[in-house]
Design a protein around this motif. Structure first.
Motif, PDB file in Angstrom:
ATOM      1  N   UNK A 159       0.802  -1.217   0.000  1.00 44.69           N
ATOM      2  CA  UNK A 159       0.000   0.000   0.000  1.00 44.69           C
ATOM      3  C   UNK A 159       0.844   1.281   0.000  1.00 44.69           C
ATOM      4  N   UNK A 160       2.168   1.124  -0.155  1.00 48.40           N
ATOM      5  CA  UNK A 160       3.023   2.301  -0.245  1.00 48.40           C
ATOM      6  C   UNK A 160       3.040   2.818  -1.681  1.00 48.40           C
ATOM      7  N   UNK A 161       3.045   4.136  -1.836  1.00 47.04           N
ATOM      8  CA  UNK A 161       3.216   4.722  -3.163  1.00 47.04           C
ATOM      9  C   UNK A 161       4.650   4.504  -3.609  1.00 47.04           C
ATOM     10  N   UNK A 162       4.819   3.810  -4.735  1.00 48.63           N
ATOM     11  CA  UNK A 162       6.158   3.560  -5.265  1.00 48.63           C
ATOM     12  C   UNK A 162       6.072   3.401  -6.780  1.00 48.63           C
ATOM     13  N   UNK A 163       5.557   4.438  -7.414  1.00 53.49           N
ATOM     14  CA  UNK A 163       5.434   4.461  -8.873  1.00 53.49           C
ATOM     15  C   UNK A 163       5.904   5.828  -9.356  1.00 53.49           C
ATOM     16  N   UNK A 164       6.864   5.842 -10.252  1.00 57.64           N
ATOM     17  CA  UNK A 164       7.499   7.088 -10.701  1.00 57.64           C
ATOM     18  C   UNK A 164       8.097   7.833  -9.511  1.00 57.64           C
ATOM     19  N   UNK A 165       8.857   7.129  -8.664  1.00 57.83           N
ATOM     20  CA  UNK A 165       9.334   7.731  -7.406  1.00 57.83           C
ATOM     21  C   UNK A 165      10.666   8.469  -7.577  1.00 57.83           C
ATOM     22  N   UNK A 166      10.608   9.753  -7.837  1.00 59.27           N
ATOM     23  CA  UNK A 166      11.805  10.555  -8.108  1.00 59.27           C
ATOM     24  C   UNK A 166      11.897  11.694  -7.092  1.00 59.27           C
ATOM     25  N   UNK A 167      13.120  12.018  -6.684  1.00 58.89           N
ATOM     26  CA  UNK A 167      13.317  13.227  -5.899  1.00 58.89           C
ATOM     27  C   UNK A 167      14.670  13.853  -6.221  1.00 58.89           C
ATOM     28  N   UNK A 168      14.714  15.183  -6.153  1.00 56.06           N
ATOM     29  CA  UNK A 168      15.934  15.945  -6.375  1.00 56.06           C
ATOM     30  C   UNK A 168      16.032  17.007  -5.289  1.00 56.06           C
ATOM     31  N   UNK A 169      17.187  17.057  -4.624  1.00 51.48           N
ATOM     32  CA  UNK A 169      17.400  18.030  -3.550  1.00 51.48           C
ATOM     33  C   UNK A 169      18.743  18.723  -3.722  1.00 51.48           C
ATOM     34  N   UNK A 170      18.799  19.943  -3.223  1.00 49.71           N
ATOM     35  CA  UNK A 170      20.050  20.694  -3.149  1.00 49.71           C
ATOM     36  C   UNK A 170      20.285  21.088  -1.699  1.00 49.71           C
ATOM     37  N   UNK A 171      21.525  20.919  -1.232  1.00 49.91           N
ATOM     38  CA  UNK A 171      21.878  21.293   0.130  1.00 49.91           C
ATOM     39  C   UNK A 171      23.004  22.308   0.142  1.00 49.91           C
TER      40      UNK A 171
END
Length: 205
Positions: free
Chosen positions: A57-69
Motif C-alpha cells: 500500500x506504499x506509493x512507489x510508482x514514478x518515485x523521483x526526488x531531487x534536492x540541493x543542500x
C-alpha cells in the motif's frame, strides 16, 4: 507539465544558492546535489515502520526526488527539493481503497542538524542528522505541511555519497488525501565542487 513546472520553480529558487557564491570556490564546495527515489505511507497508520508489514500500500510508482543542500557550518545544512510519486488504483489511502491512480508531488525546504561526523579512514565518513522544515504536497489539491525526521549520509569520498531519510509530514488540513503521512527516501549525493581529497566534507574535520 506539472513536472516541468516544478523543475522550473526549483531552478529559480536555487539561483541565490549559486549566484551569491559563484565567485567563491570555498562556498561552492559547500553545495550538494541529491538524486534519489522515495516511497510514501499514506494509509493513515501512525506507525513509522508500517511499511515493513504493508509495503503493497506504499506509493512507489514514478518515485523521483531531487534536492540541493548548502552547508552553513559543521553542524547546519539548508536544503530545498522536490519529489514525485503515484498511488495506484486499489491502494489504501487514509483507510480507503482508491479506484484510480493519484499522482503525488511535493516541494520541501528546511534545515538538517548533524550532531557528529564519524570518520571512516581517510576519505569516508558517516553523518547522522535530524531535520526540520516546511513544504507543500499535492494529492488532487495543494496542502502545506510541517516536516520532521531523521536520516544519514555516508560519503565514500569527498565528492560522492549515499543517503537514507525518513520524513514525517504533518498536514495543516486532515481531509481525505491531505492528511499526515510518512515519506522515506534513498539516493546519491554529489558535491561536485568539493575537490579537497584530504578530508571528507568541507567543514566536518
Amino acid at each position: 507539465m506539472k513536472l516541468r513546472k516544478r523543475c522550473y520553480i526549483l531552478c529559480v529558487l536555487l539561483i541565490p544558492f549559486v549566484g551569491i557564491n559563484a565567485q567563491n570556490d570555498s562556498n561552492l564546495a559547500a553545495l550538494s546535489i541529491s538524486l534519489g527515489t522515495n516511497f510514501i505511507d499514506n494509509t493513515g497508520s501512525q506507525n513509522p515502520v508500517n511499511f515493513l508489514s504493508d509495503f503493497d500500500n506504499m506509493a512507489f510508482s514514478r518515485p523521483i526526488e531531487v534536492y540541493v543542500g548548502y552547508e552553513l557550518n559543521n553542524k547546519i545544512e539548508l536544503f530545498l527539493g522536490t519529489s514525485l510519486n503515484r498511488f495506484k488504483s486499489g491502494q489504501n489511502v487514509d483507510g480507503i481503497f482508491i479506484t484510480e491512480n493519484v499522482d503525488y508531488s511535493a516541494v520541501d525546504a528546511g534545515v538538517r542538524y548533524f550532531p557528529r561526523n564519524f570518520k571512516i579512514g581517510r576519505d569516508s565518513s558517516i553523518k547522522p542528522y535530524a531535520h526540520l522544515g516546511i513544504g507543500t504536497h499535492n494529492l488532487i489539491v495543494n496542502q502545506p505541511t510541517v516536516n520532521s525526521g531523521i536520516g544519514m549520509q555516508y560519503f565514500i569520498n569527498p565528492m560522492v555519497g549515499i543517503y537514507a531519510n525518513g520524513n514525517a509530514k504533518f498536514s495543516l488540513d486532515q481531509e481525505f488525501f491531505q492528511s499526515n503521512h510518512f515519506q522515506y527516501s534513498i539516493g546519491i549525493i554529489f558535491k561536485p565542487f568539493n575537490t579537497d581529497y584530504n578530508d571528507c566534507g568541507l567543514y566536518r574535520n
